[in-house]
Design an enzyme around this catalytic site. Structure first.
Site, PDB file in Angstrom:
ATOM      1  N   LYS A   1       0.858   3.841 -13.217  1.00  0.00           N
ATOM      2  CA  LYS A   1       1.369   3.802 -11.658  1.00  0.00           C
ATOM      3  C   LYS A   1       0.436   3.748 -10.762  1.00  0.00           C
ATOM      4  CE  LYS A   1       4.583   7.069  -8.989  1.00  0.00           C
ATOM      5  NZ  LYS A   1       5.151   8.081  -9.251  1.00  0.00           N
TER       6      LYS A   1
ATOM      7  N   SER B   1      10.194   7.759  -7.525  1.00  0.00           N
ATOM      8  CA  SER B   1       9.309   6.684  -7.339  1.00  0.00           C
ATOM      9  C   SER B   1       8.408   5.845  -8.188  1.00  0.00           C
ATOM     10  CB  SER B   1       8.137   7.547  -6.511  1.00  0.00           C
ATOM     11  OG  SER B   1       7.302   8.516  -7.280  1.00  0.00           O
TER      12      SER B   1
ATOM     13  N   SER C   1      10.581  11.869 -10.346  1.00  0.00           N
ATOM     14  CA  SER C   1      10.036  10.497 -10.299  1.00  0.00           C
ATOM     15  C   SER C   1       9.596  10.015 -11.638  1.00  0.00           C
ATOM     16  CB  SER C   1       8.813  10.491  -9.535  1.00  0.00           C
ATOM     17  OG  SER C   1       9.358  10.369  -7.960  1.00  0.00           O
TER      18      SER C   1
HETATM   19  N1  GLN Z   1      12.506  11.684  -4.835  1.00  0.00           N
HETATM   20  C1  GLN Z   1      11.759  12.898  -4.815  1.00  0.00           C
HETATM   21  C2  GLN Z   1      11.049  12.555  -3.223  1.00  0.00           C
HETATM   22  O1  GLN Z   1      11.106  11.667  -2.694  1.00  0.00           O
HETATM   23  C3  GLN Z   1      10.812  12.796  -5.801  1.00  0.00           C
HETATM   24  C4  GLN Z   1       9.770  12.231  -5.755  1.00  0.00           C
HETATM   25  C5  GLN Z   1       8.535  12.337  -6.881  1.00  0.00           C
HETATM   26  O2  GLN Z   1       8.892  13.008  -8.071  1.00  0.00           O
HETATM   27  N2  GLN Z   1       7.245  11.876  -6.569  1.00  0.00           N
HETATM   28  O3  GLN Z   1      10.384  13.455  -2.865  1.00  0.00           O
END
Ligand code: GLN
Length: 486
Positions: free
Chosen positions: A79, A154, A178
């Site tokens: 990532k 994400s 995420s």
């Molecule tokens: N969807 C969540 C956010 O937008 C989690 C994102 C994540 O875990 N990086 O904050």
């Protein structure tokens, strides 16, 4: 001829041990697969063929000498939130468009030590803020099961790459779901380890008290294997834990006798998606058949999880992202007449909509006069959420839950409605606030053929219980997961 890209990490390692094939051959097969399908899936922001082949040759030298460790010669995708020395690391943001880190994240150093083959950097929501990967400043990753749908986020590049077989495993990060939510949407296994289990050094920070790095893999055994490499204390991350790191693969073969599965009433509500509910209920039945018992539990503060998270995470983000000012890292605006204007121009042009929204929310909530009402209050509620889990784990060893309220939604369906997007995190974010580990594994396919993930949570540092439960479930499910032809 062996189809290398279909093999798991364990199968590849077995092949290396028996000298059936070479890391260079396997790496070439993956690079070819990327060329064939990634123009459709768009999981990669950057592919590094020369580096990959160089690393594969190094791996082959070790394999030749029978020096084969957990991830020797295994092709991985990373990532783009993890710093890789000499390889562009953008966080899918324009503000870091040209950033080449002068150092490696600890997890990357660990991979290199194993002679893992790094294939390239994977797409994500900008600064890991989002649930669909649509917030990337550069490309939109597609769900390999249905190219009109999101891969989750994400870590959408991390899940789509494993699902489309363009890497053998990937690393993602999980601040509010995420790793687990994209794993669920793409039909792969994803683990968010206990907070502190894996060093965050070199992970570009979003919300430091919630962020954790973890693996996305084809199966549960591979997940345990990657954990064996990335877990452990690190002097460069003061929040990394000194707890012993077990051999995570040792737990897999243990049976489920004596394991109690908690079923939280708040996670099974009327009106939930039928396919999701059926999948989770089926998973619970299989755990029971494998020897586990079940008990009803309650996590009464779950309903505050979303509002609490969307105060705490933006507060921490607004502080963490203040370093991107046009001076220290990345891009600087070209037109400016004074320092203040330079900051303003750089940040206005460098950050996308969602990142700016969160910086504003966080700055507001942390400002004098509002701190007590927002951040302090949210921190207190966070403790209540954590206490719910402490109480629950007095009655059970693991908790079973859905990962996402629905299977993968269509690209564009929620991108103009941030609240709808935030609501899709309802089943994942409490785990981060409590700092506990949780995993998603595919349990079923929906009526229209989309994967559904089953979430297993456990108390701090109890990844072993999660892995053995997931392994037993996977074994007894015998779910055949074949992505449609790409
Ligand atoms: N969807 C969540 C956010 O937008 C989690 C994102 C994540 O875990 N990086 O904050």
């Amino acid at each position: 001829m062996t189809n290398f890209t279909e093999l798991t990490i364990s199968q590849l390692t077995e092949g290396y041990r028996k000298k059936e094939f070479k890391a260079v051959e396997v790496t070439e097969a993956y690079l070819k697969r990327i060329e064939e399908v990634d123009s459709k899936v768009k999981a990669y922001l950057e592919v590094c063929p020369e580096i990959a082949i160089f690393l594969a040759k190094e791996a082959d030298k070790s394999i030749e000498k029978n020096e084969i460790s957990y991830l020797t010669g295994i092709p991985a995708g990373i990532k783009d939130v993890l710093c890789t020395k000499g390889i562009k690391t953008t966080c899918a943001s324009k503000i870091l468009e040209n950033f080449i880190p002068p150092y490696d994240a600890t997890v990357i150093e660990k991979l290199y030590k194993e002679k893992t083959v790094i294939l390239g950097k994977l797409n994500m929501d900008e600064f890991a803020m989002g649930s669909s990967t649509e917030n990337s400043a550069f490309i939109t990753t597609k769900n390999p099961w249905d190219l009109e749908r999101i891969p989750g986020g994400s870590s959408g590049g991390s899940s789509a790459s494993v699902a489309s077989r363009t890497c053998a495993f990937s690393l993602g990060s999980d601040t509010g779901g995420s790793i687990r939510q994209p794993a669920s949407h793409c039909g792969v296994v994803g683990l968010k380890p206990t907070y502190g289990r894996v060093s965050r050094y070199g992970l570009i920070a979003f919300a430091s008290s919630l962020d954790q790095i973890g693996p996305l893999t084809k199966d549960v055994r591979d997940c345990a294997v990657v954990m064996n490499v990335i877990a452990g204390q690190d002097n460069r991350d003061s929040t990394s834990s000194t707890n012993d790191v077990p051999d995570f693969t040792k737990f897999l073969e243990e049976g489920l006798d004596g394991i109690t599965v908690g079923i939280p009433e708040e996670y099974f509500v009327s009106g939930m998606d039928r396919d999701v509910e059926d999948g989770i209920r089926k998973g619970i039945e299989i755990l029971k058949e494998a020897g586990a018992k079940t008990v009803d539990i309650s996590l009464p503060h779950s309903k505050y999880a979303i509002p609490t998270y969307y105060i705490i995470a933006p507060c921490e983000a607004s502080s963490n992202l203040s370093r991107f000012d046009g001076v220290k890292y990345g891009v600087r605006a070209e037109d400016y007449h004074n320092l203040l204007q330079m900051y303003k121009e750089t940040r206005s042009k460098g950050f996308g909509e969602e990142v700016k929204r969160r910086i504003m929310l966080g700055t507001y909530s942390l400002s004098a006069g509002y701190y007590d009402a927002y951040y302090k209050k949210a921190s207190q509620v966070r403790t209540l959420i954590k206490n719910d889990f402490n109480e629950a784990f007095k009655k059970c060893d693991i908790i079973a839950a859905p990962v996402a309220p629905t299977p993968a939604f269509k690209i564009g369906e929620k991108s103009n409605d941030p609240i709808q997007m935030y609501l899709s995190d309802v089943f994942t974010i409490s785990v981060n606030m409590a700092g506990i580990p949780a995993l998603s594994l595919p349990v079923a396919l929906s009526g229209n053929g989309l994967p559904i993930g089953f979430q297993i949570m456990a108390n701090h540092f109890q990844e072993g219980k999660i892995l053995k439960s997931a392994y037993n479930l996977e074994k007894n499910l015998q779910l055949s997961l074949k992505i449609p032809n790409l």
